[in-house]
Design an enzyme around this catalytic site. Sequence first.
Site, PDB file in Angstrom:
ATOM      1  N   SER A 312       0.803  -1.205   0.000  1.00 56.52           N
ATOM      2  CA  SER A 312       0.000   0.000   0.000  1.00 56.52           C
ATOM      3  C   SER A 312       0.845   1.267   0.000  1.00 56.52           C
ATOM      4  CB  SER A 312      -0.933  -0.057   1.217  1.00 56.52           C
ATOM      5  OG  SER A 312      -1.802   1.020   1.250  1.00 56.52           O
ATOM      6  N   LYS A 337      -0.668  -4.257  -3.349  1.00 57.69           N
ATOM      7  CA  LYS A 337      -1.991  -3.750  -2.965  1.00 57.69           C
ATOM      8  C   LYS A 337      -2.159  -2.387  -3.607  1.00 57.69           C
ATOM      9  CE  LYS A 337      -3.526  -4.213   1.162  1.00 57.69           C
ATOM     10  NZ  LYS A 337      -4.408  -5.150   1.890  1.00 57.69           N
TER      11      LYS A 337
END
Length: 414
Positions: A312, A337
């Site tokens: 992320s 992600k």
Amino acid sequence: MHKKLFFVSIFSLLVWLATSRAQAFSSADSLAQLVNEAWQIIDTTYYDTTFHGANWKSLRQKYLSEHYHSKAHAYAAINEMLAQLEQPATRLLTSEEFAAFLQEVTGQPHDGLGLLELLSVDLDERTKQLVVVSPVFNSPAARAGLWPHDRLTHIEEAATAEMSLKDAMKRLRKPAGQEVKLTITRENQEKHFALRSEALTPTASALYTAVKFEQGRKIGYLALRMFLQNSSAELREALIKLVQKKVQGFILDLRHNPGGSMASCLQIVGAFLGELPIGKISSRGVISVLAGQGEKLTNLPVVVLVNEGTASAAELLAAALQSHQRAILVGARTFGKGLVHGFQQLSDGAMLMVTIGKLQTLSGEEILREGITPEVAIDMPPSLTETVASTNDKQYLEAVKILARRIAPAGDRK
């Protein structure tokens, strides 16, 4: 009209824009209004305008024609609509569920195992299986030896094959002292863990800094383990202090960092790059450019450590430094992600989490599932039980070698 509490989450990159107060709803008209609000939010903000092949207009007619006799009935209808998208991250959270989620992802003290919703445990986009992203540092899950990409197959005796992330979190969140038994699969082998919930304070271990003397060089070591709201200020302050101590370069350790605050991420990028473009978000056919924020604080050479637990916001930071050739990445390919999420609050206080875009690198490559590949690959088990930044840490030792070669003669340092 529905009121909004927006955040943008690049799989847990959080930006809070507004808050609102819940209202009481009980009449049939009000309950139908909740269903209509949810439909409208998806219709106007969901990133895929094909709605995964669902006839979204006809779904509105179908569900608004029903007579709702309870809030549970309205919620069930909303969940049925969302299921048509086959996007597990797009889901409904009650006000209580959202409060628990917010407490975890903002680093507030809470009881738990170190498996934070979305950050540390999530549903795989392709297989719909529960998967570990990266446990919170020094948490029960980390000390027990859970790894990134572990597939969570059972919580106690309950199989997770058809379990939603929301239901899984209800089983994983336990008061301090209670035991939770987990079964995972790792490389086709089944493993069993018994974890005991404890009081956690993620902010206490989110950033670790040190001056290290390696190969005749004075190195500033920064281990960033989550992106919390105060992480950017703490890291920028740490950078300034390390420069004042005459370090010659930096090792930025993003291993086992599952993500966090987007605002902090952009400000940390700015400390190394300034206000340069760093990535893109693709949503409903529109490409938006992300840029670093704040003053550039150093020109000293940087090596970034990444591994399978880097996800992320951490992937965005690593990709930005790599794209601008500001740093060399060492370690293993990151988690991958890269969906962008937003929350909107319904009139009764419930929260609708919506997938609103995909994250891309500066060159337009998607991070979702692909991750970021380091220039220097060093194979090493992604364990949080091993001593990091030590003589047993092969990835760290390689980063030291590379940084030592990059450090300029004393007269050329800035």
